[in-house]
Design a protein around this motif. Structure first.
Motif, PDB file in Angstrom:
ATOM      1  N   SER A 123      10.929  12.180  12.076  1.00  0.00           N
ATOM      2  CA  SER A 123      10.522  13.499  11.594  1.00  0.00           C
ATOM      3  C   SER A 123       9.412  13.405  10.557  1.00  0.00           C
ATOM      4  O   SER A 123       9.098  12.330  10.030  1.00  0.00           O
ATOM      5  CB  SER A 123      11.715  14.230  10.986  1.00  0.00           C
ATOM      6  OG  SER A 123      12.040  13.694   9.724  1.00  0.00           O
ATOM      7  N   THR A 124       8.812  14.543  10.260  1.00  0.00           N
ATOM      8  CA  THR A 124       7.922  14.717   9.128  1.00  0.00           C
ATOM      9  C   THR A 124       8.328  16.002   8.437  1.00  0.00           C
ATOM     10  O   THR A 124       8.886  16.906   9.071  1.00  0.00           O
ATOM     11  CB  THR A 124       6.445  14.741   9.561  1.00  0.00           C
ATOM     12  OG1 THR A 124       5.597  14.682   8.412  1.00  0.00           O
ATOM     13  CG2 THR A 124       6.117  16.004  10.345  1.00  0.00           C
ATOM     14  N   THR A 125       8.061  16.101   7.150  1.00  0.00           N
ATOM     15  CA  THR A 125       8.509  17.244   6.356  1.00  0.00           C
ATOM     16  C   THR A 125       7.320  18.092   5.936  1.00  0.00           C
ATOM     17  O   THR A 125       6.399  17.591   5.277  1.00  0.00           O
ATOM     18  CB  THR A 125       9.282  16.772   5.117  1.00  0.00           C
ATOM     19  OG1 THR A 125      10.426  16.013   5.528  1.00  0.00           O
ATOM     20  CG2 THR A 125       9.750  17.950   4.282  1.00  0.00           C
ATOM     21  N   ASN A 126       7.353  19.363   6.308  1.00  0.00           N
ATOM     22  CA  ASN A 126       6.261  20.282   6.011  1.00  0.00           C
ATOM     23  C   ASN A 126       6.688  21.361   5.024  1.00  0.00           C
ATOM     24  O   ASN A 126       7.800  21.898   5.121  1.00  0.00           O
ATOM     25  CB  ASN A 126       5.770  20.963   7.291  1.00  0.00           C
ATOM     26  CG  ASN A 126       4.871  20.070   8.118  1.00  0.00           C
ATOM     27  OD1 ASN A 126       3.911  19.504   7.596  1.00  0.00           O
ATOM     28  ND2 ASN A 126       5.170  19.937   9.402  1.00  0.00           N
ATOM     29  N   TYR A 127       5.779  21.679   4.088  1.00  0.00           N
ATOM     30  CA  TYR A 127       5.949  22.838   3.212  1.00  0.00           C
ATOM     31  C   TYR A 127       5.133  23.985   3.818  1.00  0.00           C
ATOM     32  O   TYR A 127       3.908  23.894   3.895  1.00  0.00           O
ATOM     33  CB  TYR A 127       5.441  22.536   1.809  1.00  0.00           C
ATOM     34  CG  TYR A 127       6.198  21.442   1.095  1.00  0.00           C
ATOM     35  CD1 TYR A 127       5.628  20.195   0.880  1.00  0.00           C
ATOM     36  CD2 TYR A 127       7.489  21.658   0.627  1.00  0.00           C
ATOM     37  CE1 TYR A 127       6.317  19.186   0.218  1.00  0.00           C
ATOM     38  CE2 TYR A 127       8.185  20.660  -0.037  1.00  0.00           C
ATOM     39  CZ  TYR A 127       7.603  19.429  -0.240  1.00  0.00           C
ATOM     40  OH  TYR A 127       8.284  18.439  -0.885  1.00  0.00           O
ATOM     41  N   LYS A 128       5.821  25.051   4.211  1.00  0.00           N
ATOM     42  CA  LYS A 128       5.142  26.111   4.943  1.00  0.00           C
ATOM     43  C   LYS A 128       5.178  27.439   4.181  1.00  0.00           C
ATOM     44  O   LYS A 128       6.162  27.777   3.537  1.00  0.00           O
ATOM     45  CB  LYS A 128       5.761  26.287   6.329  1.00  0.00           C
ATOM     46  CG  LYS A 128       5.523  25.068   7.220  1.00  0.00           C
ATOM     47  CD  LYS A 128       5.912  25.325   8.668  1.00  0.00           C
ATOM     48  CE  LYS A 128       5.510  24.158   9.560  1.00  0.00           C
ATOM     49  NZ  LYS A 128       5.827  24.394  10.985  1.00  0.00           N
ATOM     50  N   CYS A 129       4.074  28.152   4.297  1.00  0.00           N
ATOM     51  CA  CYS A 129       3.899  29.458   3.656  1.00  0.00           C
ATOM     52  C   CYS A 129       3.486  30.453   4.730  1.00  0.00           C
ATOM     53  O   CYS A 129       2.450  30.276   5.374  1.00  0.00           O
ATOM     54  CB  CYS A 129       2.830  29.352   2.568  1.00  0.00           C
ATOM     55  SG  CYS A 129       2.153  30.921   1.986  1.00  0.00           S
ATOM     56  N   GLY A 173       3.311  15.733   7.405  1.00  0.00           N
ATOM     57  CA  GLY A 173       3.617  16.640   6.316  1.00  0.00           C
ATOM     58  C   GLY A 173       3.522  15.940   4.967  1.00  0.00           C
ATOM     59  O   GLY A 173       3.411  14.714   4.878  1.00  0.00           O
ATOM     60  N   TYR A 174       3.598  16.734   3.898  1.00  0.00           N
ATOM     61  CA  TYR A 174       3.456  16.209   2.544  1.00  0.00           C
ATOM     62  C   TYR A 174       4.795  15.980   1.856  1.00  0.00           C
ATOM     63  O   TYR A 174       4.830  15.483   0.730  1.00  0.00           O
ATOM     64  CB  TYR A 174       2.605  17.163   1.704  1.00  0.00           C
ATOM     65  CG  TYR A 174       1.145  17.143   2.078  1.00  0.00           C
ATOM     66  CD1 TYR A 174       0.627  18.060   2.992  1.00  0.00           C
ATOM     67  CD2 TYR A 174       0.280  16.210   1.525  1.00  0.00           C
ATOM     68  CE1 TYR A 174      -0.718  18.039   3.337  1.00  0.00           C
ATOM     69  CE2 TYR A 174      -1.066  16.185   1.861  1.00  0.00           C
ATOM     70  CZ  TYR A 174      -1.555  17.101   2.761  1.00  0.00           C
ATOM     71  OH  TYR A 174      -2.884  17.074   3.100  1.00  0.00           O
ATOM     72  N   GLY A 175       5.904  16.348   2.508  1.00  0.00           N
ATOM     73  CA  GLY A 175       7.198  16.191   1.876  1.00  0.00           C
ATOM     74  C   GLY A 175       7.868  14.884   2.236  1.00  0.00           C
ATOM     75  O   GLY A 175       7.513  14.228   3.223  1.00  0.00           O
ATOM     76  N   PRO A 176       8.876  14.455   1.452  1.00  0.00           N
ATOM     77  CA  PRO A 176       9.606  13.224   1.750  1.00  0.00           C
ATOM     78  C   PRO A 176      10.512  13.396   2.960  1.00  0.00           C
ATOM     79  O   PRO A 176      10.942  14.499   3.281  1.00  0.00           O
ATOM     80  CB  PRO A 176      10.419  12.987   0.482  1.00  0.00           C
ATOM     81  CG  PRO A 176      10.625  14.360  -0.090  1.00  0.00           C
ATOM     82  CD  PRO A 176       9.376  15.116   0.231  1.00  0.00           C
ATOM     83  N   VAL A 177      10.800  12.306   3.636  1.00  0.00           N
ATOM     84  CA  VAL A 177      11.722  12.308   4.777  1.00  0.00           C
ATOM     85  C   VAL A 177      13.042  11.704   4.303  1.00  0.00           C
ATOM     86  O   VAL A 177      13.075  10.566   3.825  1.00  0.00           O
ATOM     87  CB  VAL A 177      11.150  11.488   5.951  1.00  0.00           C
ATOM     88  CG1 VAL A 177      12.173  11.392   7.081  1.00  0.00           C
ATOM     89  CG2 VAL A 177       9.857  12.125   6.451  1.00  0.00           C
ATOM     90  N   PRO A 178      14.141  12.458   4.407  1.00  0.00           N
ATOM     91  CA  PRO A 178      15.433  11.930   3.949  1.00  0.00           C
ATOM     92  C   PRO A 178      15.884  10.738   4.786  1.00  0.00           C
ATOM     93  O   PRO A 178      15.435  10.526   5.913  1.00  0.00           O
ATOM     94  CB  PRO A 178      16.385  13.122   4.135  1.00  0.00           C
ATOM     95  CG  PRO A 178      15.499  14.322   4.204  1.00  0.00           C
ATOM     96  CD  PRO A 178      14.233  13.855   4.850  1.00  0.00           C
ATOM     97  N   SER A 179      16.775   9.957   4.197  1.00  0.00           N
ATOM     98  CA  SER A 179      17.391   8.843   4.900  1.00  0.00           C
ATOM     99  C   SER A 179      18.902   9.020   4.841  1.00  0.00           C
ATOM    100  O   SER A 179      19.457   9.186   3.752  1.00  0.00           O
ATOM    101  CB  SER A 179      16.995   7.508   4.258  1.00  0.00           C
ATOM    102  OG  SER A 179      17.604   6.426   4.931  1.00  0.00           O
ATOM    103  N   PRO A 180      19.566   9.041   6.000  1.00  0.00           N
ATOM    104  CA  PRO A 180      19.019   8.838   7.345  1.00  0.00           C
ATOM    105  C   PRO A 180      18.184  10.033   7.793  1.00  0.00           C
ATOM    106  O   PRO A 180      18.333  11.132   7.265  1.00  0.00           O
ATOM    107  CB  PRO A 180      20.282   8.673   8.201  1.00  0.00           C
ATOM    108  CG  PRO A 180      21.320   9.483   7.485  1.00  0.00           C
ATOM    109  CD  PRO A 180      21.039   9.274   6.021  1.00  0.00           C
ATOM    110  N   ASP A 181      17.325   9.785   8.765  1.00  0.00           N
ATOM    111  CA  ASP A 181      16.422  10.814   9.270  1.00  0.00           C
ATOM    112  C   ASP A 181      17.154  11.654  10.315  1.00  0.00           C
ATOM    113  O   ASP A 181      16.943  11.518  11.526  1.00  0.00           O
ATOM    114  CB  ASP A 181      15.169  10.164   9.854  1.00  0.00           C
ATOM    115  CG  ASP A 181      14.115  11.179  10.256  1.00  0.00           C
ATOM    116  OD1 ASP A 181      13.072  10.752  10.795  1.00  0.00           O
ATOM    117  OD2 ASP A 181      14.337  12.399  10.057  1.00  0.00           O
ATOM    118  N   THR A 182      18.013  12.561   9.831  1.00  0.00           N
ATOM    119  CA  THR A 182      18.801  13.418  10.714  1.00  0.00           C
ATOM    120  C   THR A 182      18.715  14.857  10.230  1.00  0.00           C
ATOM    121  O   THR A 182      18.439  15.114   9.046  1.00  0.00           O
ATOM    122  CB  THR A 182      20.275  12.993  10.724  1.00  0.00           C
ATOM    123  OG1 THR A 182      20.821  13.188   9.408  1.00  0.00           O
ATOM    124  CG2 THR A 182      20.428  11.534  11.144  1.00  0.00           C
TER     125      THR A 182
END
Length: 335
Positions: free
Chosen positions: A167-173, A70-79
């Motif tokens: 995880s990975t972070t996706n922006y979805k439409c 994905g194109y978004g950032p992954v928060p820390s911690p990854d939960t």
């Protein structure tokens, strides 16, 4: 934009240069027009953060195959908890512009839509409500869209080999063929083995109703963008444009374009070519021009021939960092 006379002289339209290909917005002339008059108005947005039902989240197994990043950032911690609490994601949703021609149904909900007439999904590179709205405008029958941020696994989880991957972070439409409501934002995610898919920053928008019919014209015909007409057997049918900045007395009124179209024909008939012929305005495209998501004015493109919606391929343009977009684009044909 700076203060100047309204771009409304029919003579200027009649003498307009031949249509460029594509027929881009005349941004220099738009800059010379008066700024739109901005009036504050109340705008209420409902946010329905339903209680999460862990028993409703389903499970399925996979094969550890790598998933698209994905194109978004992954928060820390990854939960999941950190993802849902991330203030940056919430800010993207709450600060996203409401595209012109749409109304916000819900904002920054931690669930996506479960609704009728699903039309498909597109993963975007940012939280881009303008881009998602453009996809809806281009899809025949689209009435609503949902823009949200989803926590997805970086590989397809498998109970034995990769039960809880990073995880990975996706922006979805997602696009919908029927209007949506806040109560339909109830898809909170799912379990995929030990990996929890969750959703945040979910915004829903409904398309506004079409403009009124106009006496003497057939329509309105909804378009996915602005008309970009080719030559018709070597002949240029584009007759120029009229632009009306928004004000307390000028809104989105395609009837203004109809009057301009008829006035243009009248002017041409009084100033025919040497052989006595003149161009008749028989078709126009009325749309809202926005700059950086802020509606600026009514743009009327005039033509001597009608064109099908498939020619509405001008979705906007950039000038430097400024983004100009097309919305509420409807055509009318002389009856």
């Amino acid at each position: 934009m700076r203060s100047a006379c309204l771009i409304s002289a029919l003579v200027a339209v009649a003498a307009a240069a031949p249509a460029p290909s594509p027929q881009l917005m005349d941004l220099a002339a738009i800059d010379a027009a008066p700024d739109p008059v901005i009036v504050s108005a109340p705008f209420d947005v409902t946010s329905d953060l339903a209680k999460r039902d862990e028993s409703a989240l389903s499970k399925r197994d996979g094969n550890c195959a790598v998933q698209p990043a994905g194109y978004g950032p992954v928060p820390s911690p990854d939960t999941p908890e950190a993802f849902l609490a991330d203030p940056g994601f919430q800010a993207q949703a709450t600060n996203a512009p409401t595209p012109d021609g749409y109304s916000a149904v819900f904002t920054n909900v931690q669930a996506s839509l479960s609704a009728s007439n699903y039309m498909g999904l597109r993963t975007l590179q940012s939280f881009d409500t303008l881009g998602c709205a453009s996809l809806c405008d281009q899809a025949d029958g689209c009435e609503a869209f949902n823009m949200y941020i989803e926590r997805d696994p970086s590989v397809d989880p498998n109970a034995t080999d990769c039960p809880n991957p990073p995880s990975t972070t996706n922006y979805k439409c997602t696009l919908w063929g029927a209007p949506v409501a806040a109560v339909q934002a109830n898809n909170e995610g799912q379990w995929r083995d030990d990996f929890k898919v969750v959703i945040t920053g979910s915004n829903g928008y409904n398309k506004a109703s079409p403009p009124d019919p106009i006496t003497g014209f057939t329509g309105p015909q909804e378009l996915g963008g602005a008309i970009n007409a080719p030559l018709d057997n070597g002949k240029n049918t584009y007759m120029g444009y009229k632009y009306y900045p928004f004000s307390q007395t000028q809104g989105y009124t395609p009837s203004t374009c109809a009057a301009a179209c008829q006035a243009q024909t009248g002017y041409n008939s009084r100033h025919p070519a040497a052989d006595g012929t003149y161009a008749t305005c028989s078709f126009f495209d009325a749309y809202v021009l926005s700059e950086n998501a802020a509606p600026q004015g009514l743009y009327c493109s005039l033509y001597s021939k009608s064109w099908a919606p498939s020619y509405a391929t001008n979705y906007g343009q950039y000038r430097g960092s400024d983004r100009y977009t097309v919305s509420r684009s409807y055509s009318y044909t002389l009856a």
